[in-house]
Every structure is written in C-alpha cells, then in structure tokens.
Design an enzyme around this catalytic site. Sequence first.
Site, short mmCIF file in Angstrom:
data_model
loop_
_atom_site.label_atom_id
_atom_site.label_comp_id
_atom_site.label_asym_id
_atom_site.label_seq_id
_atom_site.Cartn_x
_atom_site.Cartn_y
_atom_site.Cartn_z
CG MET A 408 -0.25 0.16 2.54
SD MET A 408 -1.43 0.29 3.91
CE MET A 408 -2.25 1.83 3.50
CB CYS A 409 1.64 4.00 -1.70
SG CYS A 409 0.62 4.03 -3.18
N GLY A 410 -0.25 5.80 -0.76
CA GLY A 410 -1.30 6.77 -0.52
C GLY A 410 -2.51 6.59 -1.40
#
Length: 452
Positions: A408-410
């Site tokens: 995951m990231c933003g």
Amino acid sequence: MSSVDVVALVDEGLGNSAYLVDLGDGRALLVDVSLDLRSAWAATRRRGLRPAFAADTHLHADFLSGARHLADSEGTRVLASAAGGREFGHTALRDGDEVDLGGLRLRALATPGHTHEHLAFLLLDGDTPAGVFTGGSLLVGAAARTDLVAPERTEELARLQYRSLRRLATLPDDVAVWPTHGAGSFCSAPPGTRRTSTIGAEKAGNALLRAPDEEAFTEALLGSLGSFPAYFLTLAETNRRGVLLDGEPGLRALDVDTVRGLLADGAWLLDTRPVAEFGAAHVPGALSIPLRPAFASWLGWLVPPGRPLVIVRGPGQDPAEVAWQAAKIGYGPLAGELAGGLGAWTAAGHPVVRTPLVRAEDLGGRRVLDVRQEAEFAAGHVPGASHVELGALAARAGELPREPTVVMCGHGERAMSAAALLERSGHRDLAVLDGGPRDWARAEGRPLADGT
C-alpha cells in the site's frame, strides 16, 4: 515596487519552477529552464519573444538544464556561476557581477548552501530591486537540502545555507522571491506551499529563516533531510558538461521479437499504464510506473541509469510525454516501445502476470507493506504494517518475508511499482491496496497508528 513581467513555468511533477522574464523589446530571460523545453518554447512563441538569456542558479541535482541547448539552437547567452566549471560557452559570474538585460539588470549573489557554487539573481529595474531568483537557497517556507554535493560536506553547506538566507533577508521586504524548487521537489519544500513569495513574507513565516542562530538553523535543516532519488547525484556533472538534444525525444516502434531480444540482453520493460490496467495483466518482470506528473522522479529513483528501456503504454497515453519526462532527467534516448502494446504480446502467445487490487475492507489477515516516505508513514499507518520506502525496496527485497502481502501507499501508484519490484525479485502472492490508509480507517472504523 517595480513592476516587471515574470511568468512561472511550473513542472508539477518535479516540483520546480522555471521563469520567463519579458524584457520588453522582443527578448526574454529564462531562469533555471529544464531540458524539457516545451513550456519555454510555448511561452516565448506565444509572446513573440526570443530567448536572449538563460540564467542557471546552480548545477541542478534534479533535472537537466536546457541552457546549453538554447545556446546552441537559439544563440542564447548563458549566465552561470564561475565556480561551476561548466565546459561550454557561458558568461561566468561571481558575487556582485551584473549583466545588462536592456533596461533591466541582473546581479549575481553568491548564495552557497544547496550547492557550493550556487548563485541567486537579483533582478533590478533601474536601482529598484524587483525580485530575486533564489534557486535552491531561500524557498517558500523552507530552504533547500544541503546533502547532494557530498556526504562529508552536508553540515558545512548547511552552515553556508544559513548565511546565504541571512544575506537574502537583508533585501527590502517587498522584493519578490522566485525560487526554483517548490512543493513536490525532493530538494525540497513543504507540501502545499505557494510557489512564490516575498522577502517580508518569508521573514515573517519561514521557520528556518526565523531560527535564532546558526546552530539552531543547522540542526533544524539537517533534521528535515529525508531520502531522495539516486539520479540526483548524477545530473550535476552532466549539467557541467552541458546537454544538447538530438531532435525531439520520441519512441520508436519495436516488434515483440525485438523486445524479447532486448529483455534477454538486460533491458528493462517499463509499463506506464494506469494501476488497474497493469494489475489486470502485464508482461512478467515489467516495472510499473504510471504516466503522471511524478513519472520522472520515480523513473530516476527505481531504474538503474544506463539500462536500455522499452516502454509499454496504453493507447491513450502520449509517447512524447513519456520520452520528454525521461529525457529531462537524463534517461534517453529510450530503446523504444512495444508496438501494439500488451495486446501484441498476448497475440504472440506470450504469458502475462496479474497483480490484483484489493479493497481496504478485504485485507483479511494478510501482511501489509507500506512503501510511503518515512514522514508519511509516521503521520498515520495501518496498525501492524511493516514499512520500507519505495526508493529503498529493490535493495531490501531479499530481506522481506515471502508470504501473502498487500502493498500500500497513498493511492496505489507507488504500491503497484513496489509490487512489480518484488515480483522481479521472486516474490509471489502479492496484491495492491486500492486506496490508502485513510480508506482503511474509514472501512474499519478504527484509528491509524502513528510514529515509526
């Protein structure tokens, strides 16, 4: 206050601004113009101007300068620091030197810190200071980092940066501040800040400029330094030599067999399609860097320099945009693109790989790997998530557990790049979160964890 016609040419992806000054007689001054000259060409042609001068504040660490190409193609006079040691024709300036622009004057101010040879340029209308092109010295709400020249000089340059900012602060409060590096630049400025300012506004609101002494300033600046793309360290020397374009960058069409041959010889396959399309199907071993404003930064961070690059793009994506973004950071010419895209690959009977997107409510008990920057992770993350910045992932992929993992990231773009890098290193059972930590918090009705 004097009124001069200054136009900012903003590169949102790199977080930088070049500037065009209309000199009022059919000529223009360009400051810190990138090798991606499209916006500069458009602005000068729209106004019927000739780029008579190109001033560079420093040997940039995050983009290639377009100054030498303008000198070669347009007869532009290049203005730059004598301490930069450039190997092409230019007017070498030292502290206090002035250049007559025809009504306006440009005065060089030695402002070392971001780099050792840094100059700011004070624009004078008669004897009235109109504004100052601060490059990587005084930024809006910040000052640029000092760790890009050499590790052993970082503190020395931070102390020089303190003195340079104090010098700029002696200018009148109404003098405009026109920095090169801005929000989004890893060089760097706070997110969301304005692109330009005034000396008075910075004296009132810039925490670094308000530091009580050199020790406090140095501690604060050094404490703010995060990671940066590796390509930053190569461009200063390239800019010292100067860069010429051999025609406008583009992508030549390559058939499937040619692409397979290039890959067998060590080329990288770079897929610029949106996250969902890459996740649905992609060539095994391809790296995902979706084409968006930040494309160049991540290309320079994730792909080793000097490797031949083959592009897979979607039918609606502009091949010139891919080529120009690569060229402005020194990645080019590219080997070309897979003619017919992924469809040609599958039509030839070659396999594809799928990296599924999952919703926040469907994480289950799978391990979560967060690849955002350290400051982002510390500000709020999924409880129990492990953390490796995307820029460090390739070097650390072998350390990570080989178990079902949601990356995951933003929003998903960096996470898909991370998943592709992990796939290249042999990891399997990977998925990418469609969204970011706030989506998880909303889905679960639970708060995010903070800290590292």
